[in-house]
Design an enzyme around this catalytic site. Structure first.
Site, PDB file in Angstrom:
ATOM      1  N   ASP A  46      46.993  35.932  33.980  1.00 39.55           N
ATOM      2  CA  ASP A  46      48.439  35.686  34.004  1.00 39.55           C
ATOM      3  C   ASP A  46      48.823  34.793  35.178  1.00 39.55           C
ATOM      4  O   ASP A  46      48.362  34.982  36.311  1.00 39.55           O
ATOM      5  CB  ASP A  46      49.201  37.015  34.105  1.00 39.55           C
ATOM      6  N   ASP A 105      41.713  34.349  37.224  1.00 41.24           N
ATOM      7  CA  ASP A 105      42.811  35.267  36.919  1.00 41.24           C
ATOM      8  C   ASP A 105      43.461  34.794  35.623  1.00 41.24           C
ATOM      9  O   ASP A 105      43.379  33.607  35.278  1.00 41.24           O
ATOM     10  CB  ASP A 105      43.817  35.274  38.068  1.00 41.24           C
ATOM     11  N   ASP A 117      46.386  33.117  41.470  1.00 37.97           N
ATOM     12  CA  ASP A 117      47.693  32.866  42.080  1.00 37.97           C
ATOM     13  C   ASP A 117      48.149  33.993  42.980  1.00 37.97           C
ATOM     14  O   ASP A 117      49.121  33.829  43.723  1.00 37.97           O
ATOM     15  CB  ASP A 117      48.740  32.683  40.976  1.00 37.97           C
TER      16      ASP A 117
END
Length: 573
Positions: free
Chosen positions: A311, A309, A537
Site C-alpha cells: 500500500d 511494501d 513509504d
C-alpha cells in the site's frame, strides 16, 4: 779483576749466551792461555764490542708455549684453529668459504613456486633440474643447504622430512612444496652428523601414503628485510592424523611456525551455520515455512532481493479510502473515496468467497506454508469445506495443542487444507483474476482499475516498470511484505493484476509479527550473502531496514518511482 767485579751488574742473558760470555772472560783473564794462543789477544781487543752488542735492557725471555700457531703451522692446535668450514657438495657450483653471506638479501615470502623451480620433484634426490643431476651427499662431505625438522607427535606422520635442497647463489627464499611424498634414505641426512649444528632427525624407512593435501604444511622463516644466511633453511611441518585428514582449500595460508595457526579441517561457512541456527530457533507455529523455502530452486543463484511494501508504494489504496490522496494531489474527494470503497468491496468479496477469509480471519498466518507441516496430503477434489465442522474463531493458529477440538491435530489438519486450497486458487488465477468473478463483476473490475489509474496519475503503471525490470533479471527476485492480513493481501494482489509479479511463496504478512521479524525470516530463507533492497513509504519498514543494515528506497511521490526505475536501468540497484 775489575772486569770480574763488574759482571754482576750486567743484565740477565739466555743460558747459552751466559756460558759463551763466561768462557770469553775466562780466556781473557788467563795470562797463560793468552801467551800460548795469540788469537786470544784479538778476542780481548774485541771485548768492548761484544759487551756493547750483548747488553740489552728490554729483552724478556719467553718459553716455548708463548709462541702462537702461526709460527708453527706444521703443528695442529685444536684449541686455536677454527673448525673447518663446510663446503658445498654439489658439482658445478661455487665453493663458499663461510657460512654467512657477504651481502644481505631481503626475504620475500611467497606461497607459490619460487624462482623457476619446477613444482614437482625438483627438491628430491635423483631428480634432474636445469643445472644437472642432484647428487646425494656422501658421509664424508658436508652439505651447505640442509633441512632440519622437528617431530611434533609421537605417532608416525608423513609430514616430517629432512632432505637436501639445491642451493641458491642469489636469494634466500622460503620454499613451499606440494609434491608427492617419497621416502628419503638415511644416508642423505647422515652427512651432517660431523658438523657443529643442533641435533638432526634421521629418517626411518616407514611407508607413508602417496599423497597428502598441501594445506597441512607450514613454512617458517624470517619475515623482515634483515640479512639472512643461505646455509640453513629450517622447515617445520604440522599435520593431523592421516585418518582424519581432509582438504581445506579455502583455509590455506602461510603459517608462522605456530601449530595453532596451521590450517586444519575445512569448516562450515558462517552463512550456512546462521541459516541452520535460525531455522532451529523458529517457533512451532512457523514449521510449515520450511517446505516453502525448499521449493525454490533458484534461491542459491540469487544475488539481490527487493523487498516491497504494498500500500502507498506499489498501489494506492489506503489513501483512497481516507481521502488523503485527494487532498495531497488536488483530486475530487468524492470520486477518490468512492473508487477506494468499491475496490475494498471487491477485495473482501474475493477473500470471503474463494479464499476462506471467514474461516481464516482469526487464524491468520505470516506465510501460506506456515501450516503445511500439518497437511497429510489428502485429496481435496471431493472435499467439502462447508461441512467439515471447522471453526477458526478460537484456534488462533496455535500449534501443538491436542486438547479439545479447536487447536487439536484434526483442527490443524483442516486449517492446513484451507491454506493449501488458497494456494491452488491463487496459482490458478494469478494471471486471470476474472475467472473468480462473474462477467458483470469482471467488467466492473476492469473499469474500476482504469479509473483508479487515472486518479492516481498512472501510479501502478510506473511501479510496474520497475517490478517487471527486476523480474526480467535471472539473479533478482521481488518479495512483498504487507501489514494487511495474508488472505486479503492475496486478494488485493490478484485484483490489482500483480499475481504474475509476486508468486504466493514470495508474499508475507507482517500483521502478527511486524516487518522486522518478517525481514529476519526472509534473510533466513535467502541467506546473508544476498543483497537486500527495501522499497517502501512507511517508518516501520525504514526502521526494519536500518536494523538489518539494508538500503532503503523511500517512495513518497511519482518522482521517487521514476528515479527508482532509472536507477534500475543503470544497474545501480
Amino acid at each position: 779483576m775489575e772486569e770480574e767485579q763488574d759482571l754482576p751488574e750486567q743484565p740477565v742473558k739466555k743460558a747459552k749466551m751466559q756460558e759463551s760470555g763466561e768462557q770469553t772472560i775466562s780466556q781473557v783473564s788467563n795470562p797463560d792461555v793468552s801467551d800460548q794462543k795469540p788469537e786470544t789477544s784479538s778476542l780481548a781487543s774485541n771485548l768492548p764490542m761484544s759487551e756493547e752488542i750483548m747488553t740489552c735492557t728490554d729483552y724478556i725471555p719467553r718459553s716455548s708455549n708463548d709462541y702462537t700457531s702461526q709460527m708453527y703451522s706444521a703443528k695442529p692446535y685444536a684449541h686455536i684453529l677454527s673448525v673447518p668450514v663446510s663446503e658445498t657438495a654439489y658439482p658445478g657450483q661455487t665453493q663458499y668459504q663461510t657460512l654467512q653471506q657477504t651481502q644481505p638479501y631481503a626475504v620475500y615470502p611467497q606461497a607459490t613456486q619460487t624462482y623457476g623451480l619446477p613444482p614437482f620433484g625438483a627438491l628430491w634426490p635423483g631428480m634432474k633440474p636445469e643445472s644437472g643431476l642432484i647428487q646425494t651427499p656422501s658421509p664424508s662431505q658436508h652439505s651447505v643447504l640442509t633441512c632440519t625438522t622437528g617431530l611434533t607427535t609421537s605417532q608416525p606422520s608423513p609430514a616430517h622430512y629432512s632432505y637436501p635442497i639445491q642451493a641458491s647463489s642469489t636469494n634466500a627464499s622460503l620454499i613451499s612444496t606440494s609434491s608427492t611424498i617419497a621416502n628419503i634414505p638415511a644416508a642423505a641426512v647422515a652427512s651432517i652428523s660431523n658438523q657443529d649444528y643442533p641435533t638432526y632427525t634421521i629418517l626411518g624407512q616407514n611407508q607413508y601414503q602417496a599423497c597428502y593435501p598441501s594445506s597441512s604444511f607450514g613454512v617458517t622463516g624470517q619475515t623482515n628485510s634483515d640479512a639472512e644466511s643461505t646455509t640453513l633453511a629450517a622447515t617445520t611441518y604440522q599435520s593431523e592424523k592421516p585418518s582424519v585428514m581432509a582438504p581445506a582449500p579455502a583455509a590455506q595460508r602461510l603459517s608462522s611456525g605456530d601449530p595453532s595457526t596451521s590450517p586444519s579441517l575445512s569448516q562450515t561457512t558462517p552463512s550456512k551455520d546462521t541459516d541452520d541456527q535460525s531455522r532451529k530457533n523458529m517457533t512451532s507455529k512457523n514449521r510449515g515455512k520450511r517446505k516453502a523455502d525448499a521449493t525454490s530452486s533458484q534461491d542459491s543463484e540469487l544475488e539481490r532481493v527487493f523487498l516491497w511494501d504494498l500500500d502507498e508504494t506499489i498501489i494506492i489504496f489506503h489513501s483512497l479510502l481516507t481521502g488523503s490522496y485527494a487532498q495531497k494531489y488536488g483530486k475530487d474527494p468524492t470520486v477518490v473515496i468512492g473508487s477506494g470503497l468499491t475496490m475494498e468491496e471487491m477485495i473482501f468479496e474475493v477473500a470471503d468467497t474463494h479464499l476462506f477469509f471467514n474461516d481464516l480471519e482469526e487464524c491468520d498466518q505470516v506465510h501460506v506454508e506456515d501450516v503445511a507441516s500439518d497437511d497429510n496430503g489428502q485429496d481435496l477434489s471431493n472435499y467439502s469445506f462447508s461441512t467439515d465442522g471447522f471453526s477458526g474463531s478460537g484456534g488462533s493458529g496455535s500449534h501443538g495443542s491436542s486438547v479439545g477440538v479447536q487447536g487439536g491435530v484434526d483442527w490443524m489438519r483442516k486449517l492446513a487444507f484451507r491454506y493449501r486450497k488458497v494456494r491452488e486458487i491463487y496459482d490458478k488465477h494469478k494471471s486471470n483474476v476474472g475467472g473468480l468473478l462473474s462477467p458483470q463483476r469482471k467488467e466492473a473490475l476492469q473499469r474500476l482499475r482504469a479509473e483508479i489509474e487515472v486518479l492516481t496519475d498512472s501510479w501502478l503503471g510506473t511501479a510496474l516498470k520497475s517490478l517487471l525490470l527486476i523480474q526480467s533479471r535471472k539473479n533478482c527476485v521481488n518479495v512483498l511484505i504487507t501489514t494487511t492480513q495474508l488472505v486479503p493481501a492475496l486478494a488485493k494482489v490478484l485484483l490489482y493484476g500483480l499475481g504474475e509479479i509476486f508468486p504466493i511463496e514470495n508474499i508475507y504478512s507482517a500483521t502478527k509479527i511486524g516487518k522486522e521479524s518478517c525481514f529476519e525470516r526472509i534473510v533466513s530463507r535467502f541467506g546473508k550473502k544476498v543483497t537486500y533492497v527495501v522499497i517502501g513509504d512507511g517508518r516501520d519498514e525504514e526502521i526494519a531496514a536500518k536494523q538489518h543494515n539494508m538500503p532503503f528506497w523511500r517512495i513518497t511521490n511519482h518522482g521517487d518511482l521514476v528515479s527508482l526505475h532509472q536507477a534500475l536501468e543503470l544497474d545501480f540497484l
